[in-house]
Design a protein around this motif. Structure first.
Motif, mmCIF file in Angstrom:
data_model
loop_
_atom_site.group_PDB
_atom_site.id
_atom_site.type_symbol
_atom_site.label_atom_id
_atom_site.label_comp_id
_atom_site.label_asym_id
_atom_site.label_seq_id
_atom_site.Cartn_x
_atom_site.Cartn_y
_atom_site.Cartn_z
ATOM 1 N N SER A 149 26.533 25.738 113.910
ATOM 2 C CA SER A 149 27.209 26.799 114.909
ATOM 3 C C SER A 149 26.130 27.576 115.453
ATOM 4 O O SER A 149 25.942 27.884 116.861
ATOM 5 C CB SER A 149 28.296 27.461 114.176
ATOM 6 O OG SER A 149 28.829 28.653 114.956
ATOM 7 N N ALA A 150 25.463 28.160 114.652
ATOM 8 C CA ALA A 150 24.096 29.140 114.888
ATOM 9 C C ALA A 150 23.069 28.377 115.829
ATOM 10 O O ALA A 150 22.562 29.119 116.749
ATOM 11 C CB ALA A 150 23.489 29.377 113.644
ATOM 12 N N ILE A 151 22.973 27.105 115.619
ATOM 13 C CA ILE A 151 22.021 26.297 116.579
ATOM 14 C C ILE A 151 22.517 26.391 118.045
ATOM 15 O O ILE A 151 21.951 26.276 119.017
ATOM 16 C CB ILE A 151 21.670 25.078 115.902
ATOM 17 C CG1 ILE A 151 20.666 25.245 114.664
ATOM 18 C CG2 ILE A 151 21.044 24.330 117.087
ATOM 19 C CD1 ILE A 151 20.482 23.827 114.175
ATOM 20 N N GLY A 152 23.867 26.176 118.023
ATOM 21 C CA GLY A 152 24.677 25.843 119.272
ATOM 22 C C GLY A 152 24.468 27.525 119.973
ATOM 23 O O GLY A 152 24.205 27.545 121.223
ATOM 24 N N GLN A 153 24.561 28.382 119.237
ATOM 25 C CA GLN A 153 24.619 29.826 119.916
ATOM 26 C C GLN A 153 23.094 29.945 120.278
ATOM 27 O O GLN A 153 22.903 30.770 121.246
ATOM 28 C CB GLN A 153 24.872 30.891 118.842
ATOM 29 C CG GLN A 153 26.378 30.873 118.560
ATOM 30 C CD GLN A 153 27.243 31.297 119.638
ATOM 31 O OE1 GLN A 153 26.891 31.676 120.864
ATOM 32 N NE2 GLN A 153 28.679 31.021 119.419
ATOM 33 N N TRP A 154 22.330 29.770 119.533
ATOM 34 C CA TRP A 154 20.758 29.688 119.861
ATOM 35 C C TRP A 154 20.369 28.941 121.155
ATOM 36 O O TRP A 154 19.964 29.549 122.096
ATOM 37 C CB TRP A 154 19.816 29.125 118.678
ATOM 38 C CG TRP A 154 18.432 29.174 119.103
ATOM 39 C CD1 TRP A 154 17.626 29.939 119.074
ATOM 40 C CD2 TRP A 154 17.682 27.835 119.310
ATOM 41 N NE1 TRP A 154 16.036 29.706 119.444
ATOM 42 C CE2 TRP A 154 16.194 28.196 119.451
ATOM 43 C CE3 TRP A 154 17.881 26.571 119.602
ATOM 44 C CZ2 TRP A 154 15.302 27.458 119.987
ATOM 45 C CZ3 TRP A 154 16.910 25.567 119.838
ATOM 46 C CH2 TRP A 154 15.786 26.028 119.923
ATOM 47 N N ARG A 155 20.972 27.757 121.200
ATOM 48 C CA ARG A 155 20.775 27.063 122.454
ATOM 49 C C ARG A 155 21.420 27.695 123.814
ATOM 50 O O ARG A 155 20.873 27.446 124.737
ATOM 51 C CB ARG A 155 21.073 25.552 122.289
ATOM 52 C CG ARG A 155 20.254 24.715 121.329
ATOM 53 C CD ARG A 155 20.970 23.281 120.870
ATOM 54 N NE ARG A 155 19.985 22.561 120.163
ATOM 55 C CZ ARG A 155 20.432 21.583 119.404
ATOM 56 N NH1 ARG A 155 21.620 21.189 119.573
ATOM 57 N NH2 ARG A 155 19.509 20.649 118.877
#
Length: 475
Positions: A149-155
């Motif tokens: 989820s955090a990686i998705g928000q980063w992207r």
């Protein structure tokens, strides 16, 4: 021992389950559902530095300057850093945690507790130094989902940054075109003023010759005054537009006082033959929303995993003693190791409500993406329609301007020869000025439509295969 813990966890898992939570019900639209076609893959996509195609170094310099120092872009970059930190934090939770603690206290032990004599009622140092380690086993994927989820928000934050760059470049180009339009309009008004001053001189000559009256004189003087008012109004608009352009470029309001753009030559831009399915990967705003859907799905996985046990492996080693003189003796050693299990049994429906909320956020994210997709395709269709119409309007308007100028020349010749009246000249002159302004406005509208189509087609952005950020935990 670990096997026994896992068996116990599986047995107790029935104590809490996500049954009854509201499931997500909305789905992402496909390109085919909204009329986009893969056959339009030959779409002439704009370059990432599309503004250089106008051949205007002044415009290119303004956009390059803004992309470096505009505060709004710097704040977007700060959000990327914030998202990177969230990835690091989520990744760190998957690693073993080691902590140290030291407690030294000089205390009086109660006489009426469980402490036996001679400590009861005595004042002694109570000392403890310990190093503890724990590692949560991600058996049900909660930590992995939180990291995803955090990686998705980063992207998504990265795509947002690109969308902001495209928007800023488009806004600067549109404001630049508007400033050029106002400068052209002022030049036309200045020409009209000179023309009307020449007409006023002609009227005065005709009054001396007894061919005109003071009525024509006052009309000519009134039109000159009106033109001067128009010039002042345009000067005000030019100043305000320069200030707006300076703000977009990230400089002070008076920094662009010498910028005097001219409307670029209108070129027939190649238009897409249809609504391209590739638009989904060419619009940074759509890419960002798609990543937020992925992040919402992972947040729901986190909420679902909270129904299942948390299993931690815990170990500690240290020293503990009563009295400082024995604190570092061999007999003061203390250590231990073992598993720890925590399982929700009854929480009044809190976890189920939390899962329902996360599932609802999935629907919100999906609806936001679908709405943005429809808006993006509509923007492409709108700008293609506008450009096609503007090209037809410009051809017809060129004919109208040519006819108006010919009529004005004839009216002026007849007035000079005494065969026509001043009202005919004024009418023809007003028509010429209106047609020239219409030509400049259509030219500006065409350029603005080119900018809008470039933005609608993604402004040169192309989705790259995003790589996971290098978090400390994943290293």
């Amino acid at each position: 021992m670990v096997g026994a813990v896992l068996a116990t966890a599986a047995m107790l898992a029935g104590c809490a389950n996500p049954a009854g939570a509201v499931a997500p019900s909305h789905s992402l639209m496909t390109p085919a559902q909204v009329g986009a076609s893969a056959s339009a893959s030959s779409t002439p996509w704009p370059a990432s530095d599309w503004w250089r195609g106008w051949g205007d170094p002044q415009l290119s310099g303004l956009i390059d300057q803004a992309l470096v120092q505009q505060p709004s872009l710097q704040s977007v970059q700060a959000r990327i850093t914030q998202a990177q930190a969230a990835v690091d934090a989520a990744g760190a939770a998957r690693s073993p945690q080691v902590n140290a603690s030291v407690d030294l206290s000089d205390q009086r032990f109660t006489k009426n507790g469980i402490v036996p004599p001679p400590l009861a009622g005595a004042i002694r140092w109570n000392n403890s130094a310990q190093i503890g380690a724990s590692w949560e086993l991600d058996l049900f994927g909660r930590q992995r989902a939180a990291l995803d989820s955090a990686i998705g928000q980063w992207r998504a934050a990265q795509a947002d940054a690109q969308a902001a760059r495209v928007l800023l470049a488009g806004n600067i180009a549109s404001t630049y075109v508007n400033l050029a339009r106002l400068i052209d309009a002022r030049a036309l008004s200045q020409q009209a003023l000179q023309q009307r001053e020449q007409t006023l001189a002609l009227v005065r000559q005709r009054i001396v010759a007894g061919l005109d009256t003071n009525v024509e004189l006052r009309q000519a003087e009134g039109f000159i005054a009106q033109t001067r008012v128009e010039l002042e109004t345009l000067d005000e608009s030019i100043g305000r537009t320069r200030h707006a352009l300076a703000e977009l470029a990230g400089v002070g309001p008076n920094a662009l006082g010498e910028v005097t753009p001219q409307l670029a030559s209108v070129t027939t831009a190649p238009l897409p033959a249809g609504l391209p399915a590739d638009l989904l990967g060419r619009r940074a705003d759509l890419v960002a929303l798609r990543w937020r859907v992925e992040a919402a799905l992972k947040d729901a996985d986190v909420a679902r995993a909270q129904f299942y046990p948390n299993v931690n492996l815990v170990a500690f080693v240290g020293l503990s003693s009563i009295g400082l003189d024995r604190f570092i003796n061999a007999g003061s050693e203390t250590f231990g190791a073992g598993p720890a299990l925590r399982l929700p049994i009854f929480d009044g429906g809190r976890l189920r409500a939390n899962l329902s909320a996360r599932n609802a956020e999935i629907d919100v994210a999906v609806d936001g993406y679908n709405a943005a997709l429809l808006r993006a395709l509509r923007e492409v269709a709108d700008e293609v329609t506008s450009l096609q119409s503007l090209e037809r309007q410009q051809r017809s308007q060129a004919d109208a301007l040519q006819a108006a100028e010919a009529a004005f020349d004839l009216a002026t010749q007849r007035y000079r020869s005494g065969l026509g009246n001043y009202l005919v000249v004024l009418t023809a002159e007003t028509n010429v000025i209106a047609q020239r302004r219409a030509a400049a406005d259509l030219k500006a509208r065409h350029l603005n439509a080119e900018v809008a189509l470039t933005r609608a087609l993604g402004g040169g952005y192309q989705q790259q295969i995003a790589q996971q950020p290098e978090s400390k935990a994943s290293a």
